[in-house]
Design a protein around this motif. Structure first.
Motif: not given
Length: 137
Positions: A119-130
């Motif tokens: 994520q390149n726009n100064r946002q965080y990544i929040g994910l449940g599962e890959l």
């Protein structure tokens, strides 16, 4: 049949928000645990799964957090890398992918070792599962 080859595989990343949102939650098999990065002042957050071998990929399922923030996926990149870290395929998530599950069918022969999300726009990544489905090459 293809199986989830990412299950319990090692995960590394740029940051974590807190010890309640560790990298390993991305491949733990639970849709209710959440990996959550910390927003980066450097402009980029990332997380990467090492499949610990080269696999022929069939499809990928990327689950957003189950409880909120589905819009944070927009602009993120899912990058499929070979064993020598050559980029094989990149998918950029758009506005129409603010959903709980994004399933990406692989329509070409890909033999990959790493799956990376940035994520390149100064946002965080929040994910449940890959979940990565495929078989040994």
């Amino acid at each position: 049949l293809p199986r989830n080859i990412a299950y319990k595989k090692p995960v590394t990343g740029s940051t974590i928000y807190s010890s309640s949102y560790t990298h390993s939650y991305l491949t733990d098999g639970s849709l209710t645990s959440t990996f959550h990065s910390h927003p980066s002042s450097l402009g980029s957050s990332w997380v990467e799964v090492d499949l610990q071998g080269v696999y022929y990929l069939n499809y990928i399922e990327l689950y957003n957090r189950y409880n909120c923030c589905w819009d944070k996926i927009v602009g993120s990149k899912l990058i499929i890398l070979s064993a020598d870290r050559t980029v094989l395929k990149t998918h950029i998530f758009g506005d129409n992918e603010k959903v709980i599950l994004n399933a990406l069918k692989i329509t070409q022969d890909l033999f990959a070792r790493y799956i990376r999300i940035e994520q390149n726009n100064r946002q965080y990544i929040g994910l449940g599962e890959l979940k990565v489905y495929g078989h040994a090459s």
